[in-house]
Write a protein that holds these residues in place. Structure first.
Motif, PDB file in Angstrom:
ATOM      1  N   VAL A 227       0.853  -1.185   0.000  1.00  0.00           N
ATOM      2  CA  VAL A 227       0.000   0.000   0.000  1.00  0.00           C
ATOM      3  C   VAL A 227       0.892   1.238   0.000  1.00  0.00           C
ATOM      4  O   VAL A 227       1.735   1.410   0.881  1.00  0.00           O
ATOM      5  N   THR A 228       0.726   2.110  -1.000  1.00  0.00           N
ATOM      6  CA  THR A 228       1.525   3.331  -1.112  1.00  0.00           C
ATOM      7  C   THR A 228       0.626   4.559  -0.999  1.00  0.00           C
ATOM      8  O   THR A 228      -0.598   4.455  -1.019  1.00  0.00           O
ATOM      9  N   ASN A 229       1.272   5.724  -0.896  1.00  0.00           N
ATOM     10  CA  ASN A 229       0.545   7.004  -0.749  1.00  0.00           C
ATOM     11  C   ASN A 229      -0.478   6.923   0.384  1.00  0.00           C
ATOM     12  O   ASN A 229      -1.642   7.301   0.244  1.00  0.00           O
ATOM     13  N   THR A 230      -0.007   6.393   1.515  1.00  0.00           N
ATOM     14  CA  THR A 230      -0.921   6.123   2.615  1.00  0.00           C
ATOM     15  C   THR A 230      -1.290   7.390   3.386  1.00  0.00           C
ATOM     16  O   THR A 230      -0.473   8.298   3.561  1.00  0.00           O
ATOM     17  N   GLN A 231      -2.517   7.413   3.824  1.00  0.00           N
ATOM     18  CA  GLN A 231      -3.028   8.484   4.687  1.00  0.00           C
ATOM     19  C   GLN A 231      -3.837   7.829   5.798  1.00  0.00           C
ATOM     20  O   GLN A 231      -4.934   7.330   5.576  1.00  0.00           O
ATOM     21  N   LEU A 232      -3.271   7.814   7.013  1.00  0.00           N
ATOM     22  CA  LEU A 232      -3.923   7.164   8.142  1.00  0.00           C
ATOM     23  C   LEU A 232      -5.160   7.958   8.561  1.00  0.00           C
ATOM     24  O   LEU A 232      -5.095   9.162   8.776  1.00  0.00           O
ATOM     25  N   ILE A 233      -6.288   7.268   8.671  1.00  0.00           N
ATOM     26  CA  ILE A 233      -7.550   7.929   9.012  1.00  0.00           C
ATOM     27  C   ILE A 233      -7.978   7.617  10.441  1.00  0.00           C
ATOM     28  O   ILE A 233      -8.298   8.510  11.217  1.00  0.00           O
ATOM     29  N   GLU A 234      -7.945   6.345  10.811  1.00  0.00           N
ATOM     30  CA  GLU A 234      -8.494   5.967  12.114  1.00  0.00           C
ATOM     31  C   GLU A 234      -7.841   4.680  12.595  1.00  0.00           C
ATOM     32  O   GLU A 234      -7.481   3.807  11.802  1.00  0.00           O
ATOM     33  N   VAL A 235      -7.657   4.591  13.896  1.00  0.00           N
ATOM     34  CA  VAL A 235      -7.194   3.369  14.540  1.00  0.00           C
ATOM     35  C   VAL A 235      -8.188   3.013  15.633  1.00  0.00           C
ATOM     36  O   VAL A 235      -8.429   3.801  16.541  1.00  0.00           O
ATOM     37  N   ARG A 236      -8.772   1.827  15.521  1.00  0.00           N
ATOM     38  CA  ARG A 236      -9.739   1.356  16.516  1.00  0.00           C
ATOM     39  C   ARG A 236      -9.017   0.405  17.465  1.00  0.00           C
ATOM     40  O   ARG A 236      -8.649  -0.701  17.106  1.00  0.00           O
ATOM     41  N   ILE A 237      -8.802   0.906  18.672  1.00  0.00           N
ATOM     42  CA  ILE A 237      -7.998   0.170  19.640  1.00  0.00           C
ATOM     43  C   ILE A 237      -8.681  -1.133  20.025  1.00  0.00           C
ATOM     44  O   ILE A 237      -9.871  -1.205  20.271  1.00  0.00           O
ATOM     45  N   GLY A 238      -7.890  -2.175  20.059  1.00  0.00           N
ATOM     46  CA  GLY A 238      -8.341  -3.503  20.466  1.00  0.00           C
ATOM     47  C   GLY A 238      -7.120  -4.383  20.396  1.00  0.00           C
ATOM     48  O   GLY A 238      -6.022  -3.868  20.335  1.00  0.00           O
TER      49      GLY A 238
END
Length: 378
Positions: free
Chosen positions: A167-178
């Motif tokens: 996966v390239t040109n990544t833009q992190l949007i959300e991390v759902r902790i678990g």
């Protein structure tokens, strides 16, 4: 009745895999099913288990490889340069020199489920645990193929680990902790131990120590890597099945020596083996050794005879069923090739040359080293 059914199933499994790899498509799968039916009928009519076992393995290998090829084809449909919403469950986070590599599975791309795994590079460490769900935007690309004949095939290497694309040109949007707290804790111990080694050893040696202890070569300078490769001893920097076997056997023998029973010794040594396998990245050789050692310990516990050929076959079926592409992974082939030469071919040669040449210990050592070299020679 076949006394060793697992080697027969493994032989059929490998044949089924090779058939589907060589002849793609629905027609190849239909021909495989027809061959399975014929083998099964012959086995039933002749009352022989060999053909039945081969048919079972042939069907399992063909089905899993066909499923894997469908995963690959489905992934390639997303490789068009466009940006998609991608979400998946974090399986591994590795710190690089200037970035963090994240491997995810249980993937959805624009809401569509996708098999296999994806590799992501992030500039900053994601604030999450192993097993957390991550949502990001990015483009999906293939791994590079070697530019020269005989060069390192990154695509085949990654596929052998179950990773189908980057996966390239990544833009992190959300991390759902678990997450998986046990696995996260094991990786946390590895990171703390690596930091301790870096703090208390010179930089020149700390990277080598970390590589030898945990199999992580990211801290080894490129000059040092080149020297080890040029000298033909780069395997020193990898954690292999030998490390796993030594650890498990040492803990088991120690517990037995201090007076623990079989059940307590097995229950004490098996978790050490499995934890160390996870800590070192679960390579093919480590998983093979962990599975075989666990089978050996259970056999010791229950008083059964340990058959190396059957244990080796079960380990191979397990690993290939999980990721069929491991069949062409060099680590898988070298690890199982060395075990076949040591556990199967060498005992045969020992009996052949028993009364013919040299002292027993010297002869056996020379034959073992020679057979491993020949059998694993590229």
């Amino acid at each position: 009745m076949n006394r060793r059914p697992l080697p027969c199933v493994l032989a059929g499994f490998v044949l089924g895999e090779v058939w589907i790899w060589q002849f793609h498509g629905t027609a190849a799968f239909a021909a495989l099913c027809l061959a399975v039916i014929i083998c099964f009928i012959i086995g039933v009519l002749r009352k022989g288990s060999l053909f039945v076992l081969l048919a079972i393995g042939f069907l399992l290998g063909g089905v899993k490889t066909q499923e894997w090829n469908l995963y690959k084809n489905k992934t390639e449909q997303w490789m068009n340069g466009e940006t998609y919403f991608i979400q998946g469950q974090i399986e591994e986070v590795t710190k690089k020199d200037y970035s963090y590599s994240v491997v995810i599975h249980n993937i959805k791309i624009d809401g569509v489920s996708q098999g296999g795994k994806l590799l992501i590079y992030l500039d900053e460490e994601p604030e999450c645990f192993i097993g957390s769900r991550i949502v990001l935007k990015g483009s999906i690309e293939k791994f590079d193929l070697p530019t020269n004949p005989g060069g390192f095939n990154l695509r085949s290497y990654r596929e052998g680990k179950g990773i189908l694309a980057l996966v390239t040109n990544t833009q992190l949007i959300e991390v759902r902790i678990g997450g998986f707290l046990v696995k996260e804790g094991i990786y946390d111990i590895r990171e703390k131990a690596s930091n301790y080694i870096k703090t208390h050893m010179k930089e020149k040696y700390s990277g080598i120590a970390i590589a030898m202890a945990f199999g992580n070569k990211d801290y080894v300078p490129e000059e040092e890597k080149s020297l080890y490769e040029f000298g033909g001893i780069s395997h020193v920097l990898a954690v292999s099945g030998l490390h796993m076997s030594l650890l498990g056997a040492a803990v088991y023998k120690l517990l037995r020596r201090i007076g623990c029973g079989y059940s307590l010794s097995v229950c004490g040594s098996m978790p050490c083996v499995l934890i160390y396998a996870v800590m070192t990245g679960m390579s093919s050789s480590c998983l093979r050794a962990a599975i075989m050692l666990c089978i050996y310990l259970i056999a010791e516990w229950k008083g059964y005879y340990y058959d190396l050929f059957s244990a080796l076959s079960l380990a191979a079926i397990w690993l290939l069923y999980e990721i069929p592409a491991r069949l062409f992974d060099s680590g898988f082939l070298l690890s199982f090739g060395a075990m076949i030469s040591v556990g199967i071919l060498c005992p045969f040669l020992f009996r052949v040359f028993q009364y013919k040449i040299g002292e027993k210990k010297v002869r056996d050592s020379l034959l073992s080293g020679f057979m491993i070299t020949v059998f694993t020679m590229p």
